[in-house]
Design a protein around this motif. Structure first.
Motif, PDB file in Angstrom:
ATOM      1  N   ARG A  89      -8.997   1.826  -5.094  1.00 56.38           N
ATOM      2  CA  ARG A  89      -9.263   1.486  -3.528  1.00 56.38           C
ATOM      3  C   ARG A  89      -8.028   1.376  -2.913  1.00 56.38           C
ATOM      4  N   TYR A  90      -6.970   0.775  -3.528  1.00 57.72           N
ATOM      5  CA  TYR A  90      -6.005   0.139  -2.789  1.00 57.72           C
ATOM      6  C   TYR A  90      -4.797   1.184  -2.595  1.00 57.72           C
ATOM      7  N   ALA A  91      -4.630   2.353  -3.458  1.00 57.96           N
ATOM      8  CA  ALA A  91      -3.574   3.286  -3.389  1.00 57.96           C
ATOM      9  C   ALA A  91      -4.073   4.509  -3.499  1.00 57.96           C
ATOM     10  N   ARG A  92      -4.861   5.143  -2.438  1.00 58.98           N
ATOM     11  CA  ARG A  92      -5.610   6.482  -2.573  1.00 58.98           C
ATOM     12  C   ARG A  92      -4.422   7.388  -2.060  1.00 58.98           C
ATOM     13  N   LEU A  93      -4.507   8.596  -2.657  1.00 59.71           N
ATOM     14  CA  LEU A  93      -3.781   9.552  -2.123  1.00 59.71           C
ATOM     15  C   LEU A  93      -4.045  10.190  -0.788  1.00 59.71           C
ATOM     16  N   SER A  94      -2.906  10.350  -0.186  1.00 54.59           N
ATOM     17  CA  SER A  94      -3.312  10.898   1.273  1.00 54.59           C
ATOM     18  C   SER A  94      -4.093  12.308   1.204  1.00 54.59           C
ATOM     19  N   ASP A  95      -4.780  12.593   2.175  1.00 56.18           N
ATOM     20  CA  ASP A  95      -5.428  13.974   2.340  1.00 56.18           C
ATOM     21  C   ASP A  95      -4.458  15.260   2.002  1.00 56.18           C
ATOM     22  N   ASP A  96      -3.174  14.901   2.679  1.00 58.03           N
ATOM     23  CA  ASP A  96      -1.987  15.948   2.326  1.00 58.03           C
ATOM     24  C   ASP A  96      -1.735  15.884   0.890  1.00 58.03           C
ATOM     25  N   ALA A  97      -1.706  14.920   0.486  1.00 60.76           N
ATOM     26  CA  ALA A  97      -1.133  14.838  -1.087  1.00 60.76           C
ATOM     27  C   ALA A  97      -2.124  15.447  -2.071  1.00 60.76           C
ATOM     28  N   LEU A 121       1.116  -3.499  -9.762  1.00 64.90           N
ATOM     29  CA  LEU A 121       0.279  -4.219  -8.761  1.00 64.90           C
ATOM     30  C   LEU A 121      -0.174  -5.441  -9.201  1.00 64.90           C
ATOM     31  N   GLY A 122      -0.402  -5.569 -10.644  1.00 68.39           N
ATOM     32  CA  GLY A 122      -0.934  -6.786 -11.359  1.00 68.39           C
ATOM     33  C   GLY A 122      -2.690  -6.828 -10.687  1.00 68.39           C
ATOM     34  N   HIS A 123      -3.280  -5.568 -10.923  1.00 65.92           N
ATOM     35  CA  HIS A 123      -4.487  -5.604 -10.643  1.00 65.92           C
ATOM     36  C   HIS A 123      -5.322  -5.771 -12.153  1.00 65.92           C
ATOM     37  N   CYS A 124      -6.412  -6.772 -12.239  1.00 66.11           N
ATOM     38  CA  CYS A 124      -7.226  -6.650 -13.363  1.00 66.11           C
ATOM     39  C   CYS A 124      -7.954  -5.467 -13.532  1.00 66.11           C
ATOM     40  N   SER A 125      -8.569  -4.703 -12.616  1.00 67.31           N
ATOM     41  CA  SER A 125      -9.129  -3.696 -12.766  1.00 67.31           C
ATOM     42  C   SER A 125      -8.369  -2.533 -12.216  1.00 67.31           C
ATOM     43  N   ILE A 126      -8.897  -1.215 -12.732  1.00 70.94           N
ATOM     44  CA  ILE A 126      -8.375  -0.025 -12.181  1.00 70.94           C
ATOM     45  C   ILE A 126      -8.991   0.189 -10.918  1.00 70.94           C
ATOM     46  N   VAL A 127     -10.337   0.091 -10.768  1.00 71.81           N
ATOM     47  CA  VAL A 127     -11.105   0.111  -9.470  1.00 71.81           C
ATOM     48  C   VAL A 127     -10.524  -0.339  -8.290  1.00 71.81           C
ATOM     49  N   THR A 128      -9.824  -1.542  -8.500  1.00 69.14           N
ATOM     50  CA  THR A 128      -9.183  -2.435  -7.413  1.00 69.14           C
ATOM     51  C   THR A 128      -8.000  -1.013  -6.843  1.00 69.14           C
ATOM     52  N   THR A 129      -7.317  -0.759  -7.734  1.00 65.77           N
ATOM     53  CA  THR A 129      -5.891  -0.057  -7.613  1.00 65.77           C
ATOM     54  C   THR A 129      -6.427   1.290  -7.040  1.00 65.77           C
ATOM     55  N   ALA A 159      -2.865   4.023 -14.260  1.00 65.82           N
ATOM     56  CA  ALA A 159      -2.684   2.885 -14.988  1.00 65.82           C
ATOM     57  C   ALA A 159      -1.303   2.211 -14.982  1.00 65.82           C
ATOM     58  N   ALA A 160      -0.155   2.836 -14.801  1.00 64.20           N
ATOM     59  CA  ALA A 160       0.975   2.305 -14.352  1.00 64.20           C
ATOM     60  C   ALA A 160       1.028   1.829 -13.138  1.00 64.20           C
ATOM     61  N   VAL A 161       0.224   2.337 -12.120  1.00 62.96           N
ATOM     62  CA  VAL A 161       0.479   1.591 -10.890  1.00 62.96           C
ATOM     63  C   VAL A 161      -0.298   0.324 -10.857  1.00 62.96           C
ATOM     64  N   LYS A 162      -1.391   0.319 -11.625  1.00 59.71           N
ATOM     65  CA  LYS A 162      -2.441  -1.016 -11.933  1.00 59.71           C
ATOM     66  C   LYS A 162      -1.390  -2.037 -12.346  1.00 59.71           C
ATOM     67  N   GLU A 163      -0.619  -1.611 -13.289  1.00 64.89           N
ATOM     68  CA  GLU A 163       0.133  -2.689 -14.022  1.00 64.89           C
ATOM     69  C   GLU A 163       1.208  -3.274 -13.107  1.00 64.89           C
ATOM     70  N   HIS A 177       0.773  -1.148  -0.203  1.00 68.25           N
ATOM     71  CA  HIS A 177      -0.057   0.167   0.107  1.00 68.25           C
ATOM     72  C   HIS A 177       1.004   1.286   0.010  1.00 68.25           C
ATOM     73  N   THR A 178       1.973   1.340   0.720  1.00 69.60           N
ATOM     74  CA  THR A 178       2.849   2.272   1.018  1.00 69.60           C
ATOM     75  C   THR A 178       3.461   2.665  -0.514  1.00 69.60           C
ATOM     76  N   ALA A 179       3.966   1.656  -1.062  1.00 69.90           N
ATOM     77  CA  ALA A 179       4.758   1.931  -2.432  1.00 69.90           C
ATOM     78  C   ALA A 179       3.585   2.424  -3.487  1.00 69.90           C
ATOM     79  N   ALA A 180       2.653   1.894  -3.415  1.00 70.36           N
ATOM     80  CA  ALA A 180       1.534   2.176  -4.501  1.00 70.36           C
ATOM     81  C   ALA A 180       1.092   3.710  -4.240  1.00 70.36           C
ATOM     82  N   THR A 181       0.831   4.193  -2.725  1.00 73.49           N
ATOM     83  CA  THR A 181       0.577   5.440  -2.608  1.00 73.49           C
ATOM     84  C   THR A 181       1.644   6.396  -2.841  1.00 73.49           C
TER      85      THR A 181
END
Length: 177
Positions: A148-156, A138-146, A132-136, A118-122
């Motif tokens: 959910r998985y790697a959300r930007l922090s409120d500070d970012a 991570l190996g996710h099939c759906s960008i929706v999963t990505t 799209a690059a992060v999705k690839e 999670h930390t790396a993806a974020t």
């Protein structure tokens, strides 16, 4: 389908990352490799030096059997090239014992190997890598999963808004201050 409740990203703080990277071998090495690849624990434990091909680790995903290519920073790639065999001296079934030892010697009570993913993806998103690059990676099939998985922090999100405001002025018609 029921809605999945929104929760903040389960990432490590900069201070926690610094602490974890300073751990002795092999713990600090595994943390570093986990942050560099965002691999799942089972993928991380299966990595071999020979998996490094043309500056990327080629990883077979246990969940899907698909191959994914993870670009590796040149300095880390040189380190991997100097190794033989498995890169991580733990088994895929040792996640619990690894976690307990890391928590004990680091003092990072909320550490879990999956938080490295999670930390790396974020961090990649916050540094400007597109979703799209992060999705690839991570190996996710759906960008929706990505998403959910790697959300930007409120500070970012706030920093990005301030960057846009400083370049464009107000987008609401109010004069620049």
């Amino acid at each position: 389908m029921p809605r999945i409740p929104e929760s903040p990203p389960k990432t490590l703080t900069d201070e926690e990352v610094t602490t974890l990277l300073a751990l002795p071998y092999p713990y600090g090495w595994v943390v570093r490799l986990g942050l560099a690849t965002a691999c799942r624990w089972s993928e991380l434990c299966a990595l071999q030096a020979k998996d490094l091909q043309n500056g990327a680790l080629v990883v077979e995903q246990p969940k899907t059997g698909r191959l994914k290519r993870i670009p590796i920073e040149p300095a880390l790639a040189r380190e991997i090239q100097g190794r033989v065999g498995r890169l991580v001296p733990f088994s895929g079934t040792s996640k619990g014992s690894f976690t307990k030892v890391v928590r004990r010697i680091s003092g990072v009570e909320q550490f879990h190997p999956h938080r490295l993913r999670h930390t790396a993806a974020t961090r990649w998103l916050e540094a400007g890598m597109n979703l799209a690059a992060v999705k690839e990676i991570l190996g996710h099939c759906s960008i929706v999963t990505t998403q959910r998985y790697a959300r930007l922090s409120d500070d970012a999100v706030r920093r990005e808004a301030e960057r846009v405001w400083s370049r464009t002025g107000s987008l609401t018609g109010s004069p620049r201050s």
